[in-house]
Write an enzyme that holds these catalytic residues in place. Structure first.
Site, PDB file in Angstrom:
ATOM      1  N   THR A   1       0.849  -1.188   0.000  1.00 42.36           N
ATOM      2  CA  THR A   1       0.000   0.000   0.000  1.00 42.36           C
ATOM      3  C   THR A   1       0.886   1.238   0.000  1.00 42.36           C
ATOM      4  O   THR A   1       1.918   1.273   0.668  1.00 42.36           O
ATOM      5  CB  THR A   1      -0.949   0.013   1.218  1.00 42.36           C
ATOM      6  OG1 THR A   1      -1.762   1.189   1.183  1.00 42.36           O
ATOM      7  CG2 THR A   1      -0.188  -0.026   2.528  1.00 42.36           C
TER       8      THR A   1
ATOM      9  N   HIS B   1       2.570 -11.665  14.207  1.00 45.34           N
ATOM     10  CA  HIS B   1       3.648 -12.264  14.996  1.00 45.34           C
ATOM     11  C   HIS B   1       3.388 -13.739  15.294  1.00 45.34           C
ATOM     12  O   HIS B   1       4.298 -14.471  15.693  1.00 45.34           O
ATOM     13  CB  HIS B   1       3.822 -11.495  16.310  1.00 45.34           C
ATOM     14  CG  HIS B   1       5.250 -11.406  16.761  1.00 45.34           C
ATOM     15  ND1 HIS B   1       6.176 -12.389  16.488  1.00 45.34           N
ATOM     16  CD2 HIS B   1       5.920 -10.450  17.467  1.00 45.34           C
ATOM     17  CE1 HIS B   1       7.334 -12.052  17.016  1.00 45.34           C
ATOM     18  NE2 HIS B   1       7.215 -10.886  17.602  1.00 45.34           N
TER      19      HIS B   1
END
Length: 403
Positions: free
Chosen positions: A322, A374
């Site tokens: 993006t 994560h």
């Protein structure tokens, strides 16, 4: 010959759609492939066109109605012309001018807007068939009302005294229902933050080598590739592709408790449109040239602005890029695009003083941000991935040599 006009066949990921706008009204003539109605889904706006030359005979589903895949939207009379519309329909239209109540002349989408804004339908001028009030009429009325000064009080009412100190202006609020696409985007963004252990790591890249390379070859590039312009995004796509090959965990996705590793690189490129943020996907970027990337992105941007992006354009994708820099963003934290586990954020190129070999040098720098899940990606892997992208961009020759 009467033909049923049906909603398009929706993919399995799309349950239903909403009738957004009727571009034709009963009795109006149509030519083959002329746009009749827009169907808005969770992902894209689909266009339904006339199957042949003829007349739209009857609307079955009004604006704002929910429709399923292959559900009948309208009845179409092939081969007819506007003057040959059924007599019964003409008679009912003629009587509508004199006997139809305001409620009957208001379409579903228009009625919804009127109710939400507590408007009086009799005050709205209809431009639809036989004076019918459309959604656009209500929106125009709201816009005009917000621009106009407060209406004068009725003569019978007592004039306010100066002591009340009533301002002459008007504090206007406008309430607009959220589109299906915007609602879906909002839902997915919230889910991404709630369901992922999202973390963002940052780095910065010296854009001078890429800018000099682009400046040197942009005219020759455009001439060689039939008008395709050389931008920065193609360098980022190719650098990201190479980094994804080296760190396959960043290119993976989560499916429940399974980690799915992809042996290909399909990179989504976020495109801002009037309807909201869309993410069409570049397929197999490892086999694409810089020119292929630039041409495909340009096509995505044009079709996104025109509302022509299809379902297939936005399905899949193993990674997303993006670029908030085109709007002036210096730094941001991009949100994951599930089920992907990472997203790269590009930002504004800004000249800054940098220490180079003991001297202060002004360089065009860009902050890069990598948001990642994560649960799937360790910090070491995320940082090394971002450093790889940085190194490849600061030495573009490594993209060609794959080193």
């Amino acid at each position: 010959m009467s033909i049923e006009i049906k909603a398009p066949t929706f993919p399995e990921s799309v349950a239903d759609g909403t009738v957004a706008t009727w571009h034709k009204q009963p009795g109006e003539a149509c030519v083959t492939d002329e746009l009749i109605v827009d169907i808005e889904t969770d992902k894209v706006v689909l266009e339904v066109v006339a199957p042949a030359d003829g007349v739209l005979k009857e609307i079955v589903k009004g604006e704002g109605d929910t429709v399923l895949s292959e559900e009948v939207l309208a009845i179409f009379e092939a081969g007819a012309v506007a003057s040959e519309a059924p007599a019964a329909s003409a008679a009912s239209q003629a009587s509508a001018d004199t006997s139809t109540t305001d409620a009957e002349k208001v379409g579903p989408a228009a009625r919804k807007l009127i109710d939400e804004n507590n408007l009086d339908a009799s005050q709205i001028k209809g431009t639809g068939k036989n004076g019918g009030i459309t959604k656009e009429d209500v929106q125009a009325y709201l816009s005009n009302r917000s621009a106009a000064p407060a209406a004068a009080a009725p003569k019978a009412a007592a004039a306010p005294t100066p002591a009340l100190n009533i301002p002459t202006g008007e504090r206007v609020e406008k309430r607009v229902p959220m589109t299906r696409l915007r609602a879906t985007i909002a839902k997915r963004l919230v889910e991404a933050q709630q369901n992922a252990a999202m973390l963002t790591t940052y780095n910065e890249v010296n854009m001078k080598p890429v800018m000099e390379l682009r400046k040197q070859y942009k005219d020759l590039f455009e001439k060689t590739h039939n008008g395709t312009r050389l931008g920065f995004m193609s360098f980022f796509v190719k650098a990201t592709t190479e980094a994804l090959k080296r760190f396959p965990g960043v290119n993976a996705s989560l499916d429940g408790t399974d980690m799915v590793y992809h042996g290909y690189q399909d990179i989504g490129v976020a495109v801002s449109t009037d309807r909201g943020l869309m993410v069409p996907v570049l397929r197999d970027t490892d086999s694409m040239s810089l020119a292929d990337v630039e041409a495909t992105i340009a096509d995505f941007g044009k079709r996104g602005r025109d509302g022509k992006l299809g379902m297939d354009d936005m399905q899949g994708g193993t990674f997303t890029i993006t670029n908030g820099g085109i709007f002036g963003s210096l730094m941001s934290t991009p949100i994951l695009n599930p089920p992907q586990t990472a997203i790269l954020g590009m930002h504004k190129i800004q000249e800054r003083p940098m220490a180079v070999n003991g001297q202060v040098v002004i360089l065009p720098m860009m902050y890069l941000a990598l948001s990642y899940d994560h649960r799937m990606i360790d910090g070491k892997e995320a940082v090394q991935f971002l450093v790889t992208v940085k190194d490849l961009l600061e030495d573009p020759a490594r993209l060609l040599l794959e080193v």
